[in-house]
Scaffold this motif. Structure first.
Motif, short mmCIF file in Angstrom:
data_model
loop_
_atom_site.label_atom_id
_atom_site.label_comp_id
_atom_site.label_asym_id
_atom_site.label_seq_id
_atom_site.Cartn_x
_atom_site.Cartn_y
_atom_site.Cartn_z
N LEU A 65 -29.94 -45.71 -31.51
CA LEU A 65 -28.53 -45.43 -31.26
C LEU A 65 -27.59 -46.45 -31.87
O LEU A 65 -26.46 -46.15 -32.21
CB LEU A 65 -28.26 -45.37 -29.74
CG LEU A 65 -28.97 -44.28 -28.97
CD1 LEU A 65 -28.73 -44.45 -27.47
CD2 LEU A 65 -28.48 -42.91 -29.43
N GLY A 66 -28.05 -47.70 -31.97
CA GLY A 66 -27.20 -48.75 -32.51
C GLY A 66 -27.84 -50.10 -32.29
O GLY A 66 -29.01 -50.21 -31.92
N MET A 69 -24.97 -52.34 -27.06
CA MET A 69 -24.29 -51.49 -26.10
C MET A 69 -23.43 -52.43 -25.25
O MET A 69 -23.90 -53.47 -24.81
CB MET A 69 -25.28 -50.75 -25.22
CG MET A 69 -24.60 -49.82 -24.23
SD MET A 69 -25.77 -48.80 -23.32
CE MET A 69 -26.45 -47.82 -24.64
N ALA A 99 -14.21 -44.34 -34.96
CA ALA A 99 -15.34 -44.18 -34.05
C ALA A 99 -15.31 -42.80 -33.40
O ALA A 99 -14.26 -42.17 -33.30
CB ALA A 99 -15.28 -45.26 -32.97
N LEU A 111 -16.67 -43.07 -23.71
CA LEU A 111 -17.73 -43.56 -24.57
C LEU A 111 -17.20 -43.64 -25.99
O LEU A 111 -16.63 -42.67 -26.49
CB LEU A 111 -18.94 -42.62 -24.52
CG LEU A 111 -20.08 -43.04 -25.43
CD1 LEU A 111 -21.38 -43.09 -24.64
CD2 LEU A 111 -20.20 -42.10 -26.59
N ASP A 113 -18.42 -44.69 -29.84
CA ASP A 113 -19.58 -44.96 -30.68
C ASP A 113 -19.12 -45.32 -32.08
O ASP A 113 -18.59 -44.49 -32.80
CB ASP A 113 -20.47 -43.72 -30.71
CG ASP A 113 -21.76 -43.92 -31.49
OD1 ASP A 113 -21.94 -44.99 -32.12
OD2 ASP A 113 -22.59 -43.00 -31.49
N THR A 114 -19.33 -46.59 -32.46
CA THR A 114 -18.91 -47.06 -33.79
C THR A 114 -20.01 -46.89 -34.83
O THR A 114 -19.79 -47.10 -36.01
CB THR A 114 -18.51 -48.55 -33.77
OG1 THR A 114 -19.69 -49.34 -33.60
CG2 THR A 114 -17.51 -48.85 -32.68
N ILE A 118 -22.16 -49.13 -29.20
CA ILE A 118 -21.75 -48.10 -28.26
C ILE A 118 -21.03 -48.81 -27.12
O ILE A 118 -21.58 -49.72 -26.51
CB ILE A 118 -22.96 -47.32 -27.72
CG1 ILE A 118 -23.70 -46.67 -28.88
CG2 ILE A 118 -22.53 -46.30 -26.68
CD1 ILE A 118 -25.07 -46.21 -28.53
N HIS A 120 -19.09 -48.36 -23.46
CA HIS A 120 -18.82 -47.54 -22.29
C HIS A 120 -17.70 -48.22 -21.51
O HIS A 120 -17.85 -49.37 -21.11
CB HIS A 120 -20.05 -47.44 -21.38
CG HIS A 120 -21.22 -46.77 -22.01
ND1 HIS A 120 -21.39 -45.41 -22.00
CD2 HIS A 120 -22.28 -47.28 -22.69
CE1 HIS A 120 -22.53 -45.11 -22.63
NE2 HIS A 120 -23.07 -46.23 -23.06
#
Length: 147
Positions: A65-66, A69, A99, A111, A113-114, A118, A120
């Protein structure tokens, strides 16, 4: 869709339908350097917005995912939305692109997401209910079985 690329040149994407043309410049930064730069921007923006209880979790190697976080709280729906808006503006101003965003209309949980990071942004009650930090900060299963 047709992609054209020449060494050292920007990639140009031409879509078959319509007249959309996107130019994707090659970044001078790669991998960890880009993620570290993005992390600095995100953390500075969150601190500037008075986000509360900022937790950074390194997920590089744990998830596709990245690399990071980040979980933060805002005091109210309005504060959550303000933190999110400010972060999106700072990312764009620092040349980190646009993003992907989910949940911005509600203000309970946004949320962002770059790609590398991520984020939150929660109201405290929602954050406590989902407890994302605990889930992602848990030790890897492989590590547990090796001991």
């Amino acid at each position: 869709m047709v992609c054209h690329s020449r060494k050292g040149k920007a990639l140009t994407t031409v879509h078959a339908k319509g007249k959309t043309l996107a130019v994707i410049p090659k970044s001078a930064e790669r991998g960890a350097d880009a993620a570290a730069r993005a992390l600095e921007t995100v953390l500075a923006s969150l601190e500037d917005s008075k986000a509360e209880d900022i937790v950074t979790i390194d997920i590089a190697g744990k998830s596709a995912l990245g690399d990071y976080m980040i979980v933060v709280s805002g005091r109210s729906n309005r504060h959550v939305m303000a933190i999110s808006d400010h972060l999106l503006t700072d990312l764009k101003d620092d040349g980190l692109g646009t993003a992907r965003v989910e949940g911005q209309e509600g203000g309970d949980w946004v949320l962002i997401d770059t790609g590398d990071i991520i984020v939150h942004v929660f109201r405290p009650e929602i954050r406590e209910f989902y407890n994302i930090e605990k889930m992602w900060a848990a030790p890897d299963m492989d590590e547990e079985t090796r001991h």
